[in-house]
Design a protein around this motif. Structure first.
Motif, PDB file in Angstrom:
ATOM      1  N   SER A 115      -1.474 -11.304  -5.369  1.00  0.00           N
ATOM      2  CA  SER A 115      -2.682 -11.004  -6.138  1.00  0.00           C
ATOM      3  C   SER A 115      -3.835 -10.659  -5.211  1.00  0.00           C
ATOM      4  O   SER A 115      -4.681  -9.821  -5.545  1.00  0.00           O
ATOM      5  CB  SER A 115      -3.060 -12.200  -7.014  1.00  0.00           C
ATOM      6  N   THR A 116      -3.861 -11.282  -4.049  1.00  0.00           N
ATOM      7  CA  THR A 116      -4.973 -11.075  -3.119  1.00  0.00           C
ATOM      8  C   THR A 116      -4.978  -9.665  -2.545  1.00  0.00           C
ATOM      9  O   THR A 116      -6.032  -9.014  -2.485  1.00  0.00           O
ATOM     10  CB  THR A 116      -4.897 -12.101  -1.968  1.00  0.00           C
ATOM     11  N   ILE A 117      -3.818  -9.164  -2.136  1.00  0.00           N
ATOM     12  CA  ILE A 117      -3.794  -7.848  -1.492  1.00  0.00           C
ATOM     13  C   ILE A 117      -3.938  -6.718  -2.502  1.00  0.00           C
ATOM     14  O   ILE A 117      -4.351  -5.609  -2.136  1.00  0.00           O
ATOM     15  CB  ILE A 117      -2.502  -7.651  -0.676  1.00  0.00           C
ATOM     16  N   SER A 118      -3.630  -6.967  -3.773  1.00  0.00           N
ATOM     17  CA  SER A 118      -3.709  -5.891  -4.765  1.00  0.00           C
ATOM     18  C   SER A 118      -5.149  -5.489  -5.038  1.00  0.00           C
ATOM     19  O   SER A 118      -5.442  -4.307  -5.277  1.00  0.00           O
ATOM     20  CB  SER A 118      -3.025  -6.319  -6.065  1.00  0.00           C
ATOM     21  N   ILE A 119      -6.079  -6.442  -4.993  1.00  0.00           N
ATOM     22  CA  ILE A 119      -7.465  -6.143  -5.376  1.00  0.00           C
ATOM     23  C   ILE A 119      -8.139  -5.179  -4.398  1.00  0.00           C
ATOM     24  O   ILE A 119      -8.695  -4.153  -4.820  1.00  0.00           O
ATOM     25  CB  ILE A 119      -8.267  -7.450  -5.527  1.00  0.00           C
ATOM     26  N   PRO A 120      -8.148  -5.436  -3.080  1.00  0.00           N
ATOM     27  CA  PRO A 120      -8.801  -4.469  -2.182  1.00  0.00           C
ATOM     28  C   PRO A 120      -8.134  -3.103  -2.174  1.00  0.00           C
ATOM     29  O   PRO A 120      -8.812  -2.087  -1.981  1.00  0.00           O
ATOM     30  CB  PRO A 120      -8.710  -5.141  -0.805  1.00  0.00           C
ATOM     31  N   LEU A 121      -6.813  -3.057  -2.390  1.00  0.00           N
ATOM     32  CA  LEU A 121      -6.142  -1.753  -2.444  1.00  0.00           C
ATOM     33  C   LEU A 121      -6.554  -0.970  -3.679  1.00  0.00           C
ATOM     34  O   LEU A 121      -6.715   0.258  -3.632  1.00  0.00           O
ATOM     35  CB  LEU A 121      -4.624  -1.951  -2.415  1.00  0.00           C
ATOM     36  N   ASP A 131      -6.621   7.338   0.184  1.00  0.00           N
ATOM     37  CA  ASP A 131      -5.754   8.006   1.156  1.00  0.00           C
ATOM     38  C   ASP A 131      -6.179   7.730   2.594  1.00  0.00           C
ATOM     39  O   ASP A 131      -5.609   8.300   3.529  1.00  0.00           O
ATOM     40  CB  ASP A 131      -5.757   9.518   0.904  1.00  0.00           C
ATOM     41  N   LEU A 132      -7.159   6.869   2.783  1.00  0.00           N
ATOM     42  CA  LEU A 132      -7.623   6.522   4.123  1.00  0.00           C
ATOM     43  C   LEU A 132      -7.010   5.177   4.506  1.00  0.00           C
ATOM     44  O   LEU A 132      -7.560   4.119   4.211  1.00  0.00           O
ATOM     45  CB  LEU A 132      -9.155   6.457   4.169  1.00  0.00           C
ATOM     46  N   ASP A 133      -5.878   5.222   5.178  1.00  0.00           N
ATOM     47  CA  ASP A 133      -5.103   4.003   5.427  1.00  0.00           C
ATOM     48  C   ASP A 133      -5.838   3.019   6.331  1.00  0.00           C
ATOM     49  O   ASP A 133      -5.786   1.806   6.117  1.00  0.00           O
ATOM     50  CB  ASP A 133      -3.744   4.372   6.039  1.00  0.00           C
ATOM     51  N   LEU A 134      -6.521   3.511   7.353  1.00  0.00           N
ATOM     52  CA  LEU A 134      -7.245   2.613   8.248  1.00  0.00           C
ATOM     53  C   LEU A 134      -8.383   1.910   7.515  1.00  0.00           C
ATOM     54  O   LEU A 134      -8.630   0.718   7.728  1.00  0.00           O
ATOM     55  CB  LEU A 134      -7.788   3.395   9.449  1.00  0.00           C
ATOM     56  N   VAL A 135      -9.049   2.634   6.642  1.00  0.00           N
ATOM     57  CA  VAL A 135     -10.128   2.033   5.848  1.00  0.00           C
ATOM     58  C   VAL A 135      -9.566   0.938   4.950  1.00  0.00           C
ATOM     59  O   VAL A 135     -10.148  -0.151   4.818  1.00  0.00           O
ATOM     60  CB  VAL A 135     -10.848   3.116   5.011  1.00  0.00           C
ATOM     61  N   LYS A 136      -8.424   1.212   4.328  1.00  0.00           N
ATOM     62  CA  LYS A 136      -7.814   0.207   3.451  1.00  0.00           C
ATOM     63  C   LYS A 136      -7.436  -1.051   4.232  1.00  0.00           C
ATOM     64  O   LYS A 136      -7.615  -2.166   3.743  1.00  0.00           O
ATOM     65  CB  LYS A 136      -6.580   0.797   2.762  1.00  0.00           C
ATOM     66  N   VAL A 486      -0.229  -3.832   8.282  1.00  0.00           N
ATOM     67  CA  VAL A 486       1.155  -3.967   7.802  1.00  0.00           C
ATOM     68  C   VAL A 486       1.178  -4.066   6.276  1.00  0.00           C
ATOM     69  O   VAL A 486       2.040  -3.477   5.617  1.00  0.00           O
ATOM     70  CB  VAL A 486       1.829  -5.187   8.449  1.00  0.00           C
ATOM     71  N   LEU A 487       0.240  -4.795   5.715  1.00  0.00           N
ATOM     72  CA  LEU A 487       0.218  -4.958   4.257  1.00  0.00           C
ATOM     73  C   LEU A 487      -0.085  -3.648   3.536  1.00  0.00           C
ATOM     74  O   LEU A 487       0.338  -3.455   2.397  1.00  0.00           O
ATOM     75  CB  LEU A 487      -0.812  -6.021   3.869  1.00  0.00           C
ATOM     76  N   THR A 488      -0.811  -2.743   4.202  1.00  0.00           N
ATOM     77  CA  THR A 488      -1.092  -1.452   3.558  1.00  0.00           C
ATOM     78  C   THR A 488       0.153  -0.577   3.492  1.00  0.00           C
ATOM     79  O   THR A 488       0.154   0.433   2.771  1.00  0.00           O
ATOM     80  CB  THR A 488      -2.199  -0.693   4.313  1.00  0.00           C
ATOM     81  N   LEU A 489       1.200  -0.931   4.251  1.00  0.00           N
ATOM     82  CA  LEU A 489       2.442  -0.156   4.201  1.00  0.00           C
ATOM     83  C   LEU A 489       3.240  -0.427   2.933  1.00  0.00           C
ATOM     84  O   LEU A 489       4.245   0.248   2.674  1.00  0.00           O
ATOM     85  CB  LEU A 489       3.311  -0.483   5.422  1.00  0.00           C
ATOM     86  N   LEU A 490       2.831  -1.422   2.154  1.00  0.00           N
ATOM     87  CA  LEU A 490       3.545  -1.743   0.922  1.00  0.00           C
ATOM     88  C   LEU A 490       3.594  -0.518   0.021  1.00  0.00           C
ATOM     89  O   LEU A 490       2.557   0.046  -0.346  1.00  0.00           O
ATOM     90  CB  LEU A 490       2.825  -2.884   0.200  1.00  0.00           C
ATOM     91  N   PRO A 491       4.791  -0.046  -0.348  1.00  0.00           N
ATOM     92  CA  PRO A 491       4.899   1.153  -1.192  1.00  0.00           C
ATOM     93  C   PRO A 491       4.162   0.988  -2.521  1.00  0.00           C
ATOM     94  O   PRO A 491       4.129  -0.101  -3.095  1.00  0.00           O
ATOM     95  CB  PRO A 491       6.412   1.292  -1.405  1.00  0.00           C
ATOM     96  N   VAL A 499       1.215  -5.770  -9.744  1.00  0.00           N
ATOM     97  CA  VAL A 499      -0.022  -5.801 -10.527  1.00  0.00           C
ATOM     98  C   VAL A 499       0.283  -5.774 -12.019  1.00  0.00           C
ATOM     99  O   VAL A 499      -0.480  -6.320 -12.831  1.00  0.00           O
ATOM    100  CB  VAL A 499      -0.962  -4.637 -10.140  1.00  0.00           C
ATOM    101  N   LEU A 500       1.398  -5.145 -12.397  1.00  0.00           N
ATOM    102  CA  LEU A 500       1.776  -5.149 -13.809  1.00  0.00           C
ATOM    103  C   LEU A 500       2.007  -6.577 -14.299  1.00  0.00           C
ATOM    104  O   LEU A 500       1.506  -6.982 -15.353  1.00  0.00           O
ATOM    105  CB  LEU A 500       3.033  -4.298 -14.009  1.00  0.00           C
TER     106      LEU A 500
END
Length: 660
Positions: A115-121, A131-136, A486-491, A499-500
Motif C-alpha cells: 500500500s505504501t509504494i502504490s501511493i507515490p507511484l 514516465d520519469l523513473d528517477l523522479v518516481k 528497485v521498487l519502481t521496477l515493479l511492472p 491497488v485493485l
C-alpha cells in the motif's frame, strides 16, 4: 478482544474485597471489566490452573511463556462476545530480543509496503512524472522516509500504541480532482516534445521549450501547500481536544458514503495500471485471494531456536501474514521469465511494454546510493484555496478513521482503551507528521494503517519496540536511493492488481459500518443510497463537462470544481447534512452502537485503569505532574476533563448567576 486493566502481585496473606485469583505461590487481582481481562504476571514460579475465589464460575487459562506467565480470566459471555481469546505473546511494554524485534518490525513493514509504494507511484503519474523513473524513485524514497519518521513519532510521543503510519489513500481522490483542473492538466509531451509547438487554449500555435522538471515540480508544490494547510487544522483539532465535539455530529451514516466512495472513485486509477496487461493483473489478484482467503490456516515448517526447546521446528502462518508480498514476488518473477523469453514485446511504444521487468532498468545506475530528503527539495510550496479545500476533506476522513484505529488497536493489543489525552495527542502527532511530509514533498499525508492494526490479532505481537523498529526500517529504506529505484521496477499490471485489492478493502471498510445502522429504516436507506449515487454522479458530470461551473470568480470556480470532483466529499457532505437534519433515533441511525464500539462520547478509560501508565509520555511525567497548569492541556497525560470543565464553567454567566 481483551482489555488489560492492571497487574499487581501479592503474597498469600493479603486479603482482598475484589474478585481475586489464587494460585499456589501468588495472588493476582483480577479486575472486573466489560470484557475478559488479561493479566501478565512476572514470575519465575510455575502457576497452576485454578478457579476464582469470588464464588463465580469463571474459567481460567494459564499459559507459560519465556519471560512471564499469561493468565486469561473471562466469563463465558465475554468469550462468546469477543469470539477470540484475545491474548498476545508480546505486550505493549515488552521488549523483545534485538533479533526478534527486527523480525517483528520487518514483518510489519512487509504487511504495509504494498500500500505504501502504490501511493507515490500514483501521485507521480498525476503530476505528469509517470514516465520519469528517477523522479518516481526519489518521491518513493521520500515517502518511505516519512512513513518511518511518522511511525516513530506516533509510537513514541503520539498515542503510543503499536500503529504503523503510512500513506493515506484518502488523499488520492483529492489529488486526482485537483490535477484535473485545466491549469494542472498534463501537456501533450508527445506532440510538443522539447522546444516543440503546442496549441494554446485559444487555438493559436505557441512555440516554447517544455521544462519537464518545472512541470511536475509545480504540481507537487501545489499538493504540498494543500497538505500543509489541511494538516495545520488537524494539529489544531488535536491541540484543542474538540474532536469529541465533532464526533457527536458524525455517525456511521456519514462514514459509510465517505469511506466507501474513496475506493469506488479510484476505479479509473486501478484500471490504468491493470489494462497494461490483464493476464498479469488477474494473476496477481488471484494469488492474493488464494493466499489470504483459502490458505490462511496452512502453516509452513521452519527451523527455530530458543533457550527452552533449543533447535526445533516451528510452523509459521506465512500465507496469513504475507499474502500480498508473496503474490507480488510470484507475479514479478513471472514477468521476469516472460521478459527473458521475449514473450512481452520489446517495443517501447507497445502498450504491454511496461509489463517487462527491464522497462525502467535505466533508473538503477542513475539513482543515488544515499538519498536524504530535505525541506522544500522541490521548491517552496504554493498555496491556493482549491488545494486546501480538497486536502481538508481528505484530512477529516483520515481523522475519523484514525480515531477508530486507536480504539481497535487497544482492544486487539489487550490494553485499556485510550483516554482522551492519548487520542488528542495521536491526532496532533499525525497532523504534525503530515506537515513534515508536505514540507519535504512526499506527495501525500500519513495516517494509521488499519491492516497493520488487524495483523496484531494473528501475529500476537503488540510490542511498541517492534513497531519502532519497523519505523526505523522504513527510514533506512528511504535513505537508500537504490531501494526506491528497485521498487519502481515493479511492472504496472502487478501494481494494478495490488491497488485493485487495496481499493476494494477501502470500500469494504466503509461498507462495514452498515453493521451499526438499522437497514429496515427507509430513512437510512434513502440517505445512504442517495449519498452514494450523487457522490459518483457529480464528479463524473464535472469531468465530462469542463467549465460547467462559472460563478464569475475564477478562484471560487476552482474551489467548487475540486470539491464537486471529489466523490468522498460530495457523498460525505450529503450524508452528514441529511443524517443530522432528518428526524431519527440514535438506535435507528446506529450512533449509539457505533460510539459504544469505538468508546466515543463516554468514559474511554475503564475505572480499573486508573494509574495506568500505558499512555504516559516517556521521561517527563514527573515534571508534568508537578505543574498544575498541565491539567488543562488536552493532549498531555495529566489532562483532567473535570479540571477543564471547572475552569470554564466557573467563569460562565450561568454559574455566576447561580452563585449569586
Amino acid at each position: 478482544m481483551c482489555s488489560t486493566v492492571g497487574v499487581q502481585v501479592y503474597d498469600n496473606s493479603t486479603e482482598f474485597s475484589d474478585k481475586t485469583l489464587a494460585s499456589d505461590s501468588n495472588i493476582a487481582r483480577c479486575y472486573e471489566a466489560e470484557r475478559c481481562t488479561t493479566l501478565l504476571i512476572d514470575s519465575n514460579k510455575e502457576m497452576n490452573n485454578g478457579e476464582t475465589q469470588g464464588g463465580k464460575s469463571d474459567k481460567l487459562k494459564i499459559e507459560g511463556f519465556k519471560d512471564h506467565v499469561e493468565i486469561t480470566c473471562a466469563t463465558g459471555s465475554a468469550v462468546k462476545d469477543s469470539g477470540t481469546e484475545g491474548t498476545v505473546h508480546y505486550r505493549l511494554d515488552d521488549i523483545p530480543a534485538p533479533h526478534l524485534a527486527f523480525l517483528f518490525g520487518l514483518q510489519q513493514v512487509l504487511l504495509s509496503i504494498s500500500s505504501t509504494i502504490s501511493i507515490p507511484l500514483i501521485v507521480a503519474r498525476e503530476i505528469c512524472a509517470g514516465d520519469l523513473d528517477l523522479v518516481k524513485s526519489e518521491i518513493l524514497s521520500t515517502f518511505l522516509f516519512m512513513c518511518g519518521v511518522c511511525t516513530i513519532l506516533q509510537t513514541t510521543v503520539g498515542v503510543r500504541l503499536p500503529i504503523i503510519q503510512g500513506g493515506c489513500h484518502k488523499f488520492i481522490p483529492a489529488v486526482t480532482a485537483l490535477m484535473a483542473l485545466p491549469m494542472w492538466k498534463c501537456p501533450d509531451f508527445a506532440a510538443a516534445g522539447v522546444g516543440g509547438n503546442v496549441t494554446s487554449g485559444n487555438g493559436t500555435n505557441v512555440t516554447f521549450e517544455l521544462d519537464r522538471t518545472e512541470i511536475w515540480q509545480s504540481r507537487m508544490r501545489e499538493i504540498q501547500g494543500g497538505i500543509i494547510l489541511a494538516s495545520l487544522v488537524q494539529v489544531f483539532i488535536g491541540c484543542t481536544g474538540i474532536l469529541g465535539f465533532i464526533l457527536h455530529y458524525i455517525g456511521p451514516i456519514t462514514i459509510v458514503p465517505t469511506i466507501t466512495l474513496v475506493g469506488l472513485s479510484l476505479i479509473d486509477v486501478a484500471l490504468r495500471f491493470c489494462q497494461v496487461h490483464w493476464g498479469i493483473s488477474s494473476l496477481t489478484v488471484f494469488l492474493v485471494f488464494l493466499f489470504s482467503l483459502y490458505m490462511t490456516e496452512i502453516r509452513i515448517p521452519f527451523p527455530a531456536y530458543n533457550r527452552q526447546e533449543k533447535c526445533h521446528i516451528t510452523r509459521y502462518p506465512v500465507f496469513k501474514l504475507l499474502p500480498v508480498i508473496l503474490a507480488v514476488l510470484i507475479s514479478w518473477l513471472t514477468c521476469l521469465v516472460l521478459t527473458l523469453t521475449n514473450v512481452f514485446p520489446p517495443d517501447p511504444d507497445h502498450p504491454a511494454f511496461q509489463t517487462r521487468t527491464d522497462a525502467r532498468l535505466s533508473v538503477l545506475p542513475s539513482a543515488k546510493w544515499f538519498y536524504f530528503p530535505y525541506p522544500f527539495q522541490w521548491g517552496t510550496p504554493t498555496i491556493s484555496v482549491s488545494s486546501y479545500m480538497a486536502m481538508l476533506a481528505a484530512t477529516f476522513t483520515s481523522i475519523i478513521e484514525s480515531t477508530g484505529d486507536y480504539y481497535a488497536c487497544a482492544r486487539i493489543s489487550c490494553e485499556a482503551p485510550p483516554p482522551a489525552h492519548a487520542v488528542n495527542r495521536g491526532i496532533l502527532t499525525e497532523g504534525f507528521g503530515s506537515i513534515i511530509s508536505g514540507i519535504v514533498g512526499s506527495g501525500g499525508a500519513t495516517t494509521s494503517y488499519s491492516q497493520n492494526v488487524g495483523a496484531i490479532g494473528f501475529t500476537k505481537v503488540a510490542s511498541r519496540r517492534a513497531f519502532q523498529v519497523a519505523g526505523l526500517i522504513f527510514v533506512v529504506c528511504g535513505l537508500c536511493g537504490k531501494f526506491g529505484a528497485v521498487l519502481t521496477l515493479l511492472p504496472d499490471p502487478v501494481l494494478g492488481g495490488i491497488v485493485l485489492v487495496s481499493f476494494g478493502m477501502v470500500t469494504s471498510v466503509g461498507l462495514s459500518n452498515l453493521q451499526f445502522v438499522s437497514l429496515k429504516s427507509s430513512r437510512n436507506l434513502v440517505i445512504i443510497g442517495s449519498s452514494l449515487i450523487i457522490g459518483l454522479m457529480a464528479p463524473r458530470y464535472i469531468q465530462d463537462n469542463p467549465g460547467c461551473i462559472n460563478t464569475g470568480y475564477s478562484e471560487v470556480d476552482r474551489v467548487l470544481t475540486v470539491l464537486l470532483s471529489t466523490a468522498m466529499f460530495v457523498g460525505g457532505f450529503i450524508g452528514f447534512v441529511l443524517d443530522n437534519t432528518v428526524p431519527g433515533t440514535d438506535e435507528e441511525r446506529g450512533v449509539r452502537a457505533w460510539r459504544k464500539s469505538y468508546a466515543v462520547g463516554g468514559n474511554s478509560v475503564l475505572p480499573s485503569a486508573e494509574g495506568d501508565s500505558t499512555y504516559d509520555l516517556p521521561y517527563i511525567m514527573g515534571c508534568l505532574r508537578r505543574m498544575r497548569w498541565t491539567r488543562y492541556i488536552p493532549f498531555l497525560p495529566t489532562f483532567s476533563v473535570g479540571a477543564g470543565k471547572k475552569l470554564f464553567c466557573n467563569n460562565c454567566s450561568c454559574c455566576k448567576k447561580s452563585k449569586s
